[in-house]
Design a protein around this motif. Structure first.
Motif, PDB file in Angstrom:
ATOM      1  N   GLY A  44     -17.651 -38.851  76.030  1.00 48.61           N
ATOM      2  CA  GLY A  44     -17.237 -37.647  76.758  1.00 48.61           C
ATOM      3  C   GLY A  44     -16.091 -36.953  76.039  1.00 48.61           C
ATOM      4  O   GLY A  44     -15.265 -37.601  75.402  1.00 48.61           O
ATOM      5  N   THR A 103     -16.691 -32.459  79.450  1.00 47.87           N
ATOM      6  CA  THR A 103     -16.328 -32.840  80.804  1.00 47.87           C
ATOM      7  C   THR A 103     -16.745 -31.792  81.836  1.00 47.87           C
ATOM      8  O   THR A 103     -16.780 -30.598  81.545  1.00 47.87           O
ATOM      9  CB  THR A 103     -14.800 -33.062  80.894  1.00 47.87           C
ATOM     10  N   TYR A 126     -13.134 -32.470  86.459  1.00 46.08           N
ATOM     11  CA  TYR A 126     -12.522 -33.748  86.094  1.00 46.08           C
ATOM     12  C   TYR A 126     -11.864 -33.725  84.720  1.00 46.08           C
ATOM     13  O   TYR A 126     -11.607 -34.762  84.125  1.00 46.08           O
ATOM     14  CB  TYR A 126     -13.586 -34.853  86.126  1.00 46.08           C
ATOM     15  N   LYS A 179      -5.948 -52.736  73.968  1.00 44.36           N
ATOM     16  CA  LYS A 179      -5.099 -52.556  75.160  1.00 44.36           C
ATOM     17  C   LYS A 179      -5.271 -53.739  76.113  1.00 44.36           C
ATOM     18  O   LYS A 179      -6.356 -54.304  76.210  1.00 44.36           O
ATOM     19  CB  LYS A 179      -5.514 -51.290  75.924  1.00 44.36           C
ATOM     20  N   SER A 237     -13.777 -48.345  77.917  1.00 41.91           N
ATOM     21  CA  SER A 237     -12.961 -49.383  78.556  1.00 41.91           C
ATOM     22  C   SER A 237     -13.180 -49.400  80.063  1.00 41.91           C
ATOM     23  O   SER A 237     -13.127 -50.450  80.694  1.00 41.91           O
ATOM     24  CB  SER A 237     -11.476 -49.149  78.283  1.00 41.91           C
ATOM     25  N   PHE A 238     -13.334 -48.221  80.648  1.00 45.75           N
ATOM     26  CA  PHE A 238     -13.578 -48.089  82.098  1.00 45.75           C
ATOM     27  C   PHE A 238     -12.594 -48.943  82.900  1.00 45.75           C
ATOM     28  O   PHE A 238     -13.000 -49.778  83.706  1.00 45.75           O
ATOM     29  CB  PHE A 238     -15.026 -48.450  82.450  1.00 45.75           C
ATOM     30  N   GLU A 247     -12.638 -38.914  68.740  1.00 48.89           N
ATOM     31  CA  GLU A 247     -14.078 -39.060  68.999  1.00 48.89           C
ATOM     32  C   GLU A 247     -14.908 -38.739  67.755  1.00 48.89           C
ATOM     33  O   GLU A 247     -15.922 -39.382  67.501  1.00 48.89           O
ATOM     34  CB  GLU A 247     -14.503 -38.158  70.166  1.00 48.89           C
ATOM     35  N   TYR A 274     -23.477 -46.002  76.869  1.00 50.80           N
ATOM     36  CA  TYR A 274     -22.216 -45.294  77.132  1.00 50.80           C
ATOM     37  C   TYR A 274     -21.098 -46.340  77.079  1.00 50.80           C
ATOM     38  O   TYR A 274     -20.878 -47.054  78.047  1.00 50.80           O
ATOM     39  CB  TYR A 274     -22.276 -44.600  78.493  1.00 50.80           C
TER      40      TYR A 274
END
Ligand code: ADP
Length: 160
Positions: free
Chosen positions: A88, A119, A123, A41, A9-10, A98, A6
């Motif tokens: 996701g 999702t 959320y 980023k 960037s989290f 995606e 998975y």
């Protein structure tokens, strides 16, 4: 044994990501959450901080590992012997990007498939950037991220 990756960037991990992690861990023997470090980023959190925050939040899921990687996701997936990538989808706005990502990854590495999780509706509106935005103006983020993550965001912003 099926291994899934998975990638993301989290920056930082949210309850939306954690919901996808939980569900993906149910359909794989081993799920590796891959924190991407060479994104264009500029992140709020370092690679180590992002990895730590996810590790703290998935302690109760035994088949989840958290690692950072740079370079192509498919190369990381190959190195980990993964057979599928997890991503996701929140809304139509995610779809185009995606789809393109899944297609280029399929082109680069036909043996690795992308699996999408829609999702959890709870959320659907949640993203790392919206959480950072709300916290910047001292809004309540307790429903968006776990407590350990919220604390780190506030600490970071105090220093800014
Ligand atoms: P990236 O920078 O690669 O898009 P993110 O950390 O923003 O990384 O997201 C990683 C993946 O998780 C993406 O596929 C994204 O669509 C998905 N995702 C993010 N937030 C949610 C959410 N609230 N519900 C479901 N999926 C999500």
């Amino acid at each position: 044994m099926t291994t899934a990756i998975y990638p993301g960037s989290f920056d930082p991990v949210t309850y939306g990501h954690l919901d996808v992690i939980r569900r993906a861990a149910r359909i794989s023997d081993r799920l590796v959450v891959g924190v991407l470090v060479n994104s264009e980023k500029v992140p709020m959190f370092s690679e180590e901080e992002r990895v730590e925050m996810i590790r703290e939040s998935v302690q109760d899921i035994p088949n989840v590992e958290v690692k950072s990687f740079s370079g192509l996701t498919v190369d990381f997936a190959r190195k980990e012997n993964a057979t599928f990538l997890v991503r996701g989808l929140r809304a139509v706005t995610d779809f185009e990007y995606e789809l393109q990502l899944a297609q280029i990854n399929q082109k680069l590495s036909p043996e690795i498939d992308t699996v999408f999780f829609t999702t959890n509706l709870k959320y659907a509106y949640l993203s790392s950037s919206i959480v950072k935005e709300v916290s910047r103006y001292r809004g309540d983020i307790s429903e968006f991220v776990p407590e350990n993550v919220a604390k780190r965001i506030y600490d970071k912003q105090k220093k800014e």
